[in-house]
Motif scaffolding. Structure first.
Motif: not given
Length: 128
Positions: A40-46, A49-50, A65-70, A80-81
């Motif tokens: 099982i692998v859980g996923t979540g976003e701030g 979505g960054h 993982a962070l995108d460039s806007f994070a 916090e995110q």
């Protein structure tokens, strides 16, 4: 609990045998599902979505993982995110594990209804 009514004042060997059979079936199914649980692998976003997090079934963080806007809103908002994404990923993994357990219980004890939240609460109160 066992899928049939048992009168404690009229407990017979057949009732005990049936309960043992169900327990054996449940334990065998749990052993089979152990590998699935580990996968099982859980996923979540701030919120924006960054930031995305991935966790293992035990809640251990596998990836963030962070995108460039994070980083745009500063380090406090970023932290916090990250925490939010990890928390959501852990919740997702827990929901998947509970679903697998529920399916296992239904397969081991067909026709029986389970309230996993109540079982969890009772278990926590015993352990605390």
């Amino acid at each position: 609990m066992f899928g049939y009514d048992v009168d404690p004042s009229d407990l017979r060997q057949r009732d005990i045998d049936k309960a043992e059979e169900q327990l054996d079936r449940f334990q065998a199914l749990l052993a089979e599902r152990e590998e699935q649980l580990a996968e099982i692998v859980g996923t979540g976003e701030g919120d924006r979505g960054h930031v995305r997090a991935t966790v293992a079934s035990d809640g251990r963080v596998i990836k963030v993982a962070l995108d460039s806007f994070a980083v745009k809103d500063g380090s406090k908002a970023l932290s916090e995110q990250i925490l939010l994404a990890v928390h959501r990923a852990q919740q997702n993994a827990q929901q998947q594990a509970e679903s697998l357990l529920h399916e296992t219980l239904q397969e081991a004890l067909p026709g029986t209804s389970f309230d996993l939240a109540a079982i969890y609460q009772q278990t926590r109160s015993i352990l605390d």
